[in-house]
Scaffold this motif. Structure first.
Motif, PDB file in Angstrom:
ATOM      1  N   VAL A   1       0.856  -1.186   0.000  1.00  0.00           N
ATOM      2  CA  VAL A   1       0.000   0.000   0.000  1.00  0.00           C
ATOM      3  C   VAL A   1       0.893   1.237   0.000  1.00  0.00           C
ATOM      4  CG1 VAL A   1      -1.899   1.171   1.171  1.00  0.00           C
ATOM      5  CG2 VAL A   1      -1.600  -1.299   1.476  1.00  0.00           C
ATOM      6  N   ASN A   2       0.702   2.079  -1.000  1.00  0.00           N
ATOM      7  CA  ASN A   2       1.557   3.268  -1.117  1.00  0.00           C
ATOM      8  C   ASN A   2       0.748   4.470  -1.589  1.00  0.00           C
ATOM      9  OD1 ASN A   2       4.455   2.110  -0.772  1.00  0.00           O
ATOM     10  ND2 ASN A   2       3.473   0.689  -2.185  1.00  0.00           N
ATOM     11  N   CYS A   3       1.369   5.627  -1.473  1.00  0.00           N
ATOM     12  CA  CYS A   3       0.708   6.886  -1.810  1.00  0.00           C
ATOM     13  C   CYS A   3       1.544   7.603  -2.863  1.00  0.00           C
ATOM     14  CB  CYS A   3       0.759   7.722  -0.530  1.00  0.00           C
ATOM     15  SG  CYS A   3      -0.677   8.636  -0.138  1.00  0.00           S
ATOM     16  N   ILE A   4       0.881   8.235  -3.824  1.00  0.00           N
ATOM     17  CA  ILE A   4       1.621   9.017  -4.837  1.00  0.00           C
ATOM     18  C   ILE A   4       1.095  10.452  -4.844  1.00  0.00           C
ATOM     19  CG2 ILE A   4       2.088   9.330  -7.300  1.00  0.00           C
ATOM     20  CD1 ILE A   4       1.825   6.298  -7.647  1.00  0.00           C
ATOM     21  N   ASN A   5       2.011  11.397  -4.852  1.00  0.00           N
ATOM     22  CA  ASN A   5       1.661  12.787  -5.131  1.00  0.00           C
ATOM     23  C   ASN A   5       2.016  13.051  -6.586  1.00  0.00           C
ATOM     24  OD1 ASN A   5       1.479  15.555  -5.408  1.00  0.00           O
ATOM     25  ND2 ASN A   5       3.362  15.969  -4.268  1.00  0.00           N
ATOM     26  N   PRO A   6       0.992  13.208  -7.456  1.00  0.00           N
ATOM     27  CA  PRO A   6       1.308  13.381  -8.882  1.00  0.00           C
ATOM     28  C   PRO A   6       2.027  14.689  -9.180  1.00  0.00           C
ATOM     29  CG  PRO A   6      -1.057  13.619  -8.510  1.00  0.00           C
ATOM     30  CD  PRO A   6      -0.454  13.200  -7.194  1.00  0.00           C
ATOM     31  N   GLY A   7       1.877  15.693  -8.310  1.00  0.00           N
ATOM     32  CA  GLY A   7       2.455  17.014  -8.586  1.00  0.00           C
ATOM     33  C   GLY A   7       1.605  17.762  -9.602  1.00  0.00           C
ATOM     34  N   ALA A   8       1.958  19.023  -9.843  1.00  0.00           N
ATOM     35  CA  ALA A   8       1.155  19.885 -10.727  1.00  0.00           C
ATOM     36  C   ALA A   8       0.976  19.240 -12.102  1.00  0.00           C
ATOM     37  CB  ALA A   8       1.834  21.235 -10.868  1.00  0.00           C
ATOM     38  N   THR A   9      -0.266  18.957 -12.467  1.00  0.00           N
ATOM     39  CA  THR A   9      -0.556  18.219 -13.705  1.00  0.00           C
ATOM     40  C   THR A   9      -1.715  18.907 -14.431  1.00  0.00           C
ATOM     41  OG1 THR A   9       0.016  16.211 -12.476  1.00  0.00           O
ATOM     42  CG2 THR A   9      -1.034  15.900 -14.611  1.00  0.00           C
ATOM     43  N   ARG A  10      -1.618  18.963 -15.759  1.00  0.00           N
ATOM     44  CA  ARG A  10      -2.574  19.712 -16.592  1.00  0.00           C
ATOM     45  C   ARG A  10      -3.919  18.995 -16.692  1.00  0.00           C
ATOM     46  NH1 ARG A  10       0.817  20.164 -20.506  1.00  0.00           N
ATOM     47  NH2 ARG A  10      -0.109  18.536 -21.752  1.00  0.00           N
ATOM     48  N   THR A  11      -4.781  19.185 -15.695  1.00  0.00           N
ATOM     49  CA  THR A  11      -6.107  18.544 -15.668  1.00  0.00           C
ATOM     50  C   THR A  11      -7.162  19.597 -15.308  1.00  0.00           C
ATOM     51  OG1 THR A  11      -6.031  18.089 -13.303  1.00  0.00           O
ATOM     52  CG2 THR A  11      -5.055  16.422 -14.752  1.00  0.00           C
TER      53      THR A  11
ATOM     54  N   ARG B   1      -6.639  20.964 -11.756  1.00  0.00           N
ATOM     55  CA  ARG B   1      -5.566  21.957 -11.671  1.00  0.00           C
ATOM     56  C   ARG B   1      -6.062  23.309 -12.192  1.00  0.00           C
ATOM     57  NH1 ARG B   1      -0.531  23.032  -9.189  1.00  0.00           N
ATOM     58  NH2 ARG B   1       0.226  24.833 -10.338  1.00  0.00           N
ATOM     59  N   LEU B   2      -6.863  23.268 -13.277  1.00  0.00           N
ATOM     60  CA  LEU B   2      -7.417  24.498 -13.861  1.00  0.00           C
ATOM     61  C   LEU B   2      -8.324  25.200 -12.839  1.00  0.00           C
ATOM     62  CD1 LEU B   2      -7.753  26.268 -16.418  1.00  0.00           C
ATOM     63  CD2 LEU B   2      -9.669  24.788 -17.060  1.00  0.00           C
ATOM     64  N   GLU B   3      -9.085  24.391 -12.100  1.00  0.00           N
ATOM     65  CA  GLU B   3      -9.984  24.946 -11.076  1.00  0.00           C
ATOM     66  C   GLU B   3      -9.168  25.653  -9.988  1.00  0.00           C
ATOM     67  OE1 GLU B   3     -12.688  21.807  -9.903  1.00  0.00           O
ATOM     68  OE2 GLU B   3     -13.536  23.089  -8.345  1.00  0.00           O
ATOM     69  N   ALA B   4      -8.007  25.061  -9.642  1.00  0.00           N
ATOM     70  CA  ALA B   4      -7.199  25.619  -8.564  1.00  0.00           C
ATOM     71  C   ALA B   4      -6.394  26.831  -9.012  1.00  0.00           C
ATOM     72  CB  ALA B   4      -6.255  24.543  -8.022  1.00  0.00           C
ATOM     73  N   TYR B   5      -5.904  26.787 -10.262  1.00  0.00           N
ATOM     74  CA  TYR B   5      -5.015  27.857 -10.761  1.00  0.00           C
ATOM     75  C   TYR B   5      -5.473  28.300 -12.145  1.00  0.00           C
ATOM     76  CZ  TYR B   5      -1.810  26.347  -7.066  1.00  0.00           C
ATOM     77  OH  TYR B   5      -1.243  26.022  -5.862  1.00  0.00           O
ATOM     78  N   PRO B   6      -6.632  28.985 -12.237  1.00  0.00           N
ATOM     79  CA  PRO B   6      -7.184  29.317 -13.557  1.00  0.00           C
ATOM     80  C   PRO B   6      -6.294  30.238 -14.384  1.00  0.00           C
ATOM     81  CG  PRO B   6      -8.495  30.299 -11.768  1.00  0.00           C
ATOM     82  CD  PRO B   6      -7.491  29.410 -11.126  1.00  0.00           C
ATOM     83  N   ALA B   7      -5.413  31.002 -13.751  1.00  0.00           N
ATOM     84  CA  ALA B   7      -4.654  32.007 -14.498  1.00  0.00           C
ATOM     85  C   ALA B   7      -3.258  31.545 -14.897  1.00  0.00           C
ATOM     86  CB  ALA B   7      -4.538  33.285 -13.652  1.00  0.00           C
ATOM     87  N   GLU B   8      -2.848  30.360 -14.498  1.00  0.00           N
ATOM     88  CA  GLU B   8      -1.455  29.985 -14.770  1.00  0.00           C
ATOM     89  C   GLU B   8      -1.241  29.590 -16.239  1.00  0.00           C
ATOM     90  OE1 GLU B   8       0.000  26.539 -12.615  1.00  0.00           O
ATOM     91  OE2 GLU B   8      -1.742  25.365 -13.217  1.00  0.00           O
ATOM     92  N   ASP B   9       0.024  29.585 -16.647  1.00  0.00           N
ATOM     93  CA  ASP B   9       0.391  29.153 -17.997  1.00  0.00           C
ATOM     94  C   ASP B   9       0.409  27.626 -18.024  1.00  0.00           C
ATOM     95  OD1 ASP B   9       1.522  28.475 -20.370  1.00  0.00           O
ATOM     96  OD2 ASP B   9       3.346  29.685 -20.128  1.00  0.00           O
ATOM     97  N   ARG B  10      -0.624  27.032 -18.634  1.00  0.00           N
ATOM     98  CA  ARG B  10      -0.777  25.575 -18.574  1.00  0.00           C
ATOM     99  C   ARG B  10       0.218  24.836 -19.478  1.00  0.00           C
ATOM    100  NH1 ARG B  10      -5.134  23.289 -16.336  1.00  0.00           N
ATOM    101  NH2 ARG B  10      -5.842  21.925 -18.016  1.00  0.00           N
ATOM    102  N   SER B  11       0.827  25.585 -20.396  1.00  0.00           N
ATOM    103  CA  SER B  11       1.767  24.908 -21.296  1.00  0.00           C
ATOM    104  C   SER B  11       3.016  24.438 -20.536  1.00  0.00           C
ATOM    105  CB  SER B  11       2.157  25.831 -22.450  1.00  0.00           C
ATOM    106  OG  SER B  11       2.934  26.901 -21.951  1.00  0.00           O
ATOM    107  N   LYS B  12       3.241  25.009 -19.347  1.00  0.00           N
ATOM    108  CA  LYS B  12       4.442  24.625 -18.578  1.00  0.00           C
ATOM    109  C   LYS B  12       4.191  23.383 -17.721  1.00  0.00           C
ATOM    110  CE  LYS B  12       6.899  28.950 -18.518  1.00  0.00           C
ATOM    111  NZ  LYS B  12       6.164  30.216 -18.498  1.00  0.00           N
ATOM    112  N   LEU B  13       2.931  22.958 -17.631  1.00  0.00           N
ATOM    113  CA  LEU B  13       2.606  21.810 -16.763  1.00  0.00           C
ATOM    114  C   LEU B  13       2.794  20.494 -17.497  1.00  0.00           C
ATOM    115  CD1 LEU B  13      -0.801  23.062 -15.273  1.00  0.00           C
ATOM    116  CD2 LEU B  13       1.433  23.092 -14.135  1.00  0.00           C
ATOM    117  N   LYS B  14       3.103  19.454 -16.732  1.00  0.00           N
ATOM    118  CA  LYS B  14       3.140  18.122 -17.332  1.00  0.00           C
ATOM    119  C   LYS B  14       1.707  17.657 -17.607  1.00  0.00           C
ATOM    120  CE  LYS B  14       7.549  16.359 -16.197  1.00  0.00           C
ATOM    121  NZ  LYS B  14       8.425  15.421 -15.551  1.00  0.00           N
ATOM    122  N   GLY B  15       1.532  16.902 -18.659  1.00  0.00           N
ATOM    123  CA  GLY B  15       0.226  16.327 -18.958  1.00  0.00           C
ATOM    124  C   GLY B  15       0.012  15.076 -18.135  1.00  0.00           C
ATOM    125  N   PRO B  16      -1.234  14.607 -18.032  1.00  0.00           N
ATOM    126  CA  PRO B  16      -1.527  13.431 -17.216  1.00  0.00           C
ATOM    127  C   PRO B  16      -0.717  12.192 -17.615  1.00  0.00           C
ATOM    128  CG  PRO B  16      -3.562  14.464 -17.924  1.00  0.00           C
ATOM    129  CD  PRO B  16      -2.453  15.213 -18.598  1.00  0.00           C
TER     130      PRO B  16
END
Ligand code: NAP
Length: 250
Positions: free
Chosen positions: A196-206, A209-224
């Motif tokens: 049993v383990n836990c993963i933090n995916p980190g900032a990901t273009r979903t 993430r858009l709901e949390a950071y609507p104004a950020e530059d999404r091109s810099k984020l990793k895709g799912p």
């Protein structure tokens, strides 16, 4: 453990013969993981609340050509009661008999308010969907996981599940709870094969993430599909013996 898993490169048939349930498989990271797991030969059970979206993912898996035919499991984590969990477990037990992988990925972010202003009903909903529902789902599916030789449960955390941050309210608390749930379950199964383990995916273009950071530059984020290495590592046999860990995908 070192972080080689971030660059894990799965063998083409890594998950052949493994039955894997992914919650929140209709969108974002869960959808990408379901497609990747199926592409590696996994028999994927697509969980979500929106049948239309799940059917699209089902069709995408069918279009891969070589993947085992997936299944769909519909359950709204915000409103499901015990009987719905029990009937889900009963129908999966009848169809598959065992479960090799369970990925708790579905989640909601809720409102971004200070603790002083946080609405109590919203607080309960976020904790329910993100923490109580994975607990309930795990509990009913444990008997099936115990039927597998090399079962793996993955929970999904967040950076704010490890360090609290202003205005992240119930979401942050739910992810701290998720880390605890993962560690407790790992400790309770030290003697058996279940990891049993836990993963933090980190900032990901979903959407989340858009709901949390609507104004950020999404091109810099990793895709799912760029954060999946640790999920695949933990679902396959190369991670045997690794349990009770919190991994970062980025
Ligand atoms: P997403 O694109 O918004 O996908 C969330 C998934 O959860 C969707 O399939 C959604 O279904 C499902 N879901 C939400 N509420 C549900 C409910 N009540 N019942 C059943 N299913 C429900 O989010 P994501 O970014 O991929 O997030 C996946 C996980 O990663 C979450 O646990 C999140 O906390 C975590 N995470 C994400 C980030 C990031 O930057 N994206 C960072 C850290 C952690 P619908 O399609 O029906 O909405």
């Amino acid at each position: 453990m070192n972080d080689d898993y971030k660059n894990y490169s799965p063998a083409p048939d890594l998950l052949r013969g493994r039955i894997i349930l992914v919650t929140g498989a209709s969108d974002g990271i869960g959808r990408a993981l379901a497609l990747a797991a199926a592409g590696l030969g996994g028999q994927v059970i697509l969980h979500g609340r929106n049948v239309g979206k799940l059917e699209k993912v089902y069709d995408e898996i069918e279009d891969l050509g070589t993947a085992p035919r997936p299944s769909i499991a519909v359950l709204d984590l915000a409103s499901a009661h015990n009987t719905a969990y029990e009937s889900l477990a009963a129908s999966l037990a009848e169809e598959f008999g065992r479960l090799d992988g369970l990925v708790h990925n579905a989640g909601m972010i809720g409102e971004r308010f200070s603790i002083e202003q946080y609405d109590a009903v919203q607080w309960q909903k976020v904790l329910h969907v993100n923490l109580t529902a994975p607990f309930a789902m795990t509990q009913v599916l444990l008997p099936m996981l115990k039927q597998a030789d090399d079962p793996s449960i993955i929970f999904t955390s967040s950076g704010v599940g490890r360090v609290g941050r202003a205005f992240w309210g119930a979401y942050s608390v739910s992810k701290f709870g998720t880390e605890a749930l993962s560690q407790i379950l790992a400790d309770e199964h030290r003697q058996g094969p279940l990891r049993v383990n836990c993963i933090n995916p980190g900032a990901t273009r979903t959407s989340m993430r858009l709901e949390a950071y609507p104004a950020e530059d999404r091109s810099k984020l990793k895709g799912p599909d760029e954060v999946l290495a640790p999920y695949l590592f933990l679902l396959g046999p190369d991670s045997r013996g690794i349990t009770g860990q919190s991994l970062d995908a980025q």
